[in-house]
Design a protein around this motif. Structure first.
Motif, PDB file in Angstrom:
ATOM      1  N   VAL A 110      -2.815   6.319   8.828  1.00 62.92           N
ATOM      2  CA  VAL A 110      -4.087   5.692   8.452  1.00 62.92           C
ATOM      3  C   VAL A 110      -5.168   6.116   9.434  1.00 62.92           C
ATOM      4  N   ALA A 111      -6.396   6.154   8.943  1.00 62.20           N
ATOM      5  CA  ALA A 111      -7.531   6.566   9.761  1.00 62.20           C
ATOM      6  C   ALA A 111      -8.046   5.397  10.592  1.00 62.20           C
ATOM      7  N   LEU A 112      -9.151   5.616  11.285  1.00 59.51           N
ATOM      8  CA  LEU A 112      -9.688   4.596  12.189  1.00 59.51           C
ATOM      9  C   LEU A 112     -10.064   3.308  11.461  1.00 59.51           C
ATOM     10  N   GLU A 113     -10.525   3.435  10.237  1.00 62.79           N
ATOM     11  CA  GLU A 113     -10.882   2.247   9.458  1.00 62.79           C
ATOM     12  C   GLU A 113      -9.811   1.915   8.416  1.00 62.79           C
ATOM     13  N   TRP A 114      -8.617   2.363   8.688  1.00 60.80           N
ATOM     14  CA  TRP A 114      -7.433   2.074   7.898  1.00 60.80           C
ATOM     15  C   TRP A 114      -7.459   2.692   6.496  1.00 60.80           C
ATOM     16  N   GLU A 115      -8.243   3.758   6.324  1.00 68.90           N
ATOM     17  CA  GLU A 115      -8.135   4.506   5.083  1.00 68.90           C
ATOM     18  C   GLU A 115      -6.815   5.280   5.100  1.00 68.90           C
ATOM     19  N   SER A 116      -6.243   5.420   3.931  1.00 70.24           N
ATOM     20  CA  SER A 116      -5.010   6.201   3.801  1.00 70.24           C
ATOM     21  C   SER A 116      -5.242   7.311   2.780  1.00 70.24           C
ATOM     22  N   ALA A 117      -4.323   8.244   2.741  1.00 69.21           N
ATOM     23  CA  ALA A 117      -4.414   9.311   1.735  1.00 69.21           C
ATOM     24  C   ALA A 117      -4.382   8.715   0.333  1.00 69.21           C
ATOM     25  N   THR A 142      -2.132  -0.856   1.128  1.00 69.31           N
ATOM     26  CA  THR A 142      -2.903  -0.708   2.362  1.00 69.31           C
ATOM     27  C   THR A 142      -4.298  -1.296   2.185  1.00 69.31           C
ATOM     28  N   TYR A 143      -4.689  -2.152   3.123  1.00 73.58           N
ATOM     29  CA  TYR A 143      -5.997  -2.827   3.060  1.00 73.58           C
ATOM     30  C   TYR A 143      -6.871  -2.270   4.167  1.00 73.58           C
ATOM     31  N   ASP A 144      -7.944  -1.569   3.779  1.00 76.73           N
ATOM     32  CA  ASP A 144      -8.770  -0.938   4.805  1.00 76.73           C
ATOM     33  C   ASP A 144      -9.882  -1.860   5.285  1.00 76.73           C
ATOM     34  N   TRP A 145     -10.644  -1.395   6.259  1.00 73.59           N
ATOM     35  CA  TRP A 145     -11.687  -2.212   6.877  1.00 73.59           C
ATOM     36  C   TRP A 145     -12.886  -2.435   5.967  1.00 73.59           C
ATOM     37  N   GLY A 148     -10.674  -3.141   0.842  1.00 76.24           N
ATOM     38  CA  GLY A 148     -10.106  -2.685  -0.415  1.00 76.24           C
ATOM     39  C   GLY A 148      -8.708  -2.132  -0.276  1.00 76.24           C
ATOM     40  N   THR A 149      -7.971  -2.209  -1.382  1.00 78.52           N
ATOM     41  CA  THR A 149      -6.652  -1.593  -1.489  1.00 78.52           C
ATOM     42  C   THR A 149      -6.801  -0.381  -2.419  1.00 78.52           C
ATOM     43  N   PRO A 150      -5.780   0.457  -2.500  1.00 79.73           N
ATOM     44  CA  PRO A 150      -5.851   1.559  -3.473  1.00 79.73           C
ATOM     45  C   PRO A 150      -6.144   1.075  -4.890  1.00 79.73           C
ATOM     46  N   LEU A 151      -5.543  -0.039  -5.287  1.00 80.12           N
ATOM     47  CA  LEU A 151      -5.775  -0.572  -6.637  1.00 80.12           C
ATOM     48  C   LEU A 151      -7.221  -1.010  -6.811  1.00 80.12           C
ATOM     49  N   LEU A 152      -7.768  -1.715  -5.844  1.00 84.18           N
ATOM     50  CA  LEU A 152      -9.158  -2.169  -5.932  1.00 84.18           C
ATOM     51  C   LEU A 152     -10.128  -0.983  -6.009  1.00 84.18           C
ATOM     52  N   TYR A 153      -9.831   0.074  -5.248  1.00 91.76           N
ATOM     53  CA  TYR A 153     -10.690   1.263  -5.292  1.00 91.76           C
ATOM     54  C   TYR A 153     -10.591   1.966  -6.648  1.00 91.76           C
ATOM     55  N   ALA A 154      -9.404   2.014  -7.200  1.00 92.93           N
ATOM     56  CA  ALA A 154      -9.225   2.635  -8.512  1.00 92.93           C
ATOM     57  C   ALA A 154      -9.953   1.845  -9.590  1.00 92.93           C
ATOM     58  N   VAL A 155      -9.897   0.511  -9.486  1.00 91.10           N
ATOM     59  CA  VAL A 155     -10.610  -0.355 -10.436  1.00 91.10           C
ATOM     60  C   VAL A 155     -12.113  -0.142 -10.315  1.00 91.10           C
ATOM     61  N   ARG A 156     -12.605  -0.153  -9.102  1.00 90.78           N
ATOM     62  CA  ARG A 156     -14.046   0.001  -8.887  1.00 90.78           C
ATOM     63  C   ARG A 156     -14.552   1.342  -9.422  1.00 90.78           C
TER      64      ARG A 156
END
Length: 211
Positions: A110-117, A142-145, A148-156
């Motif tokens: 995970v990156a500095l703000e908890w982003e993942s691939a 994974t919940y980033d800073w 959001g989770t991957p699912l929330l980002y996909a929904v958005r």
């Protein structure tokens, strides 16, 4: 003068200069000394290959090119904490993603703000990358800073295929964004009908009586 002419000029210049200089010498001893110096300084045909030159001199090569055999290179993070795999996922480069995974890149970093691939691929709507990463045991929730989770980002992003892939692999529909939206509430608020339909179908499957 063309670029080729420049290269040719600088290639023959040492030889022309050396010849002119030797002709100006009057004594046999002087000519002999010039020839010795010329042998020491003459440019070899492979001078543009420093590694080969060092080997010819019997020296060890001090700097070797980086290779993907070095696991630290695969996992190296930049100033944002992004790895090569994360950047490839963010830009939808499926061939690069698969290559890096085959070489041993860690998809769970995970990156500095908890982003993942997985977060980056889901946000971009790259379903093939999402599926590829899910096969490698990544954290699907994974919940980033940014909340959001991957699912929330996909929904958005209205990426219905990514939403479906994430749900089929166990993404948690109850996790809320930092603003208090569940995936379903977010889909409704944004008017993303296809995503909403995927979420509804998944809920129906969960409550479908087992035969």
């Amino acid at each position: 003068m063309t670029a080729h002419s420049h290269c040719y000029f600088f290639h023959i210049l040492p030889k022309v200069a050396a010849c002119s200089f030797s002709e100006s010498m009057k004594t046999e001893k002087d000519v002999e000394e010039v020839n010795k110096d010329k042998q020491k300084t003459d440019v070899c045909p492979d001078a543009q290959h420093p590694t080969l030159t060092n080997k010819q001199r019997g020296n060890e090569v001090t700097v070797r090119p980086a290779t993907l055999d070095d696991s630290t290179l695969l996992s190296q993070q930049d100033e944002r904490g992004f790895t090569p795999l994360m950047w490839a996922a963010a830009f939808g480069e499926i061939a690069v993603v698969n290559f890096l995974l085959d070489q041993g890149a860690d998809p769970r970093t995970v990156a500095l703000e908890w982003e993942s691939a997985l977060t980056l691929a889901s946000s971009g709507g790259f379903v093939h990358i999402v599926k590829s990463l899910l096969k490698h045991g990544v954290d699907i929730n994974t919940y980033d800073w940014n909340g959001g989770t991957p699912l929330l980002y996909a929904v958005r992003g209205n990426h219905s295929e990514c939403v479906k892939a994430l749900l089929e692999n166990g993404a948690d529909m109850t996790i809320e964004s930092d603003t208090g939206y569940t995936p379903m509430a977010l889909a409704v608020a944004l008017g993303h009908k296809r995503v909403q339909k995927e979420l509804e179908n998944h809920i129906l499957q969960l409550y479908k009586p087992k035969e």
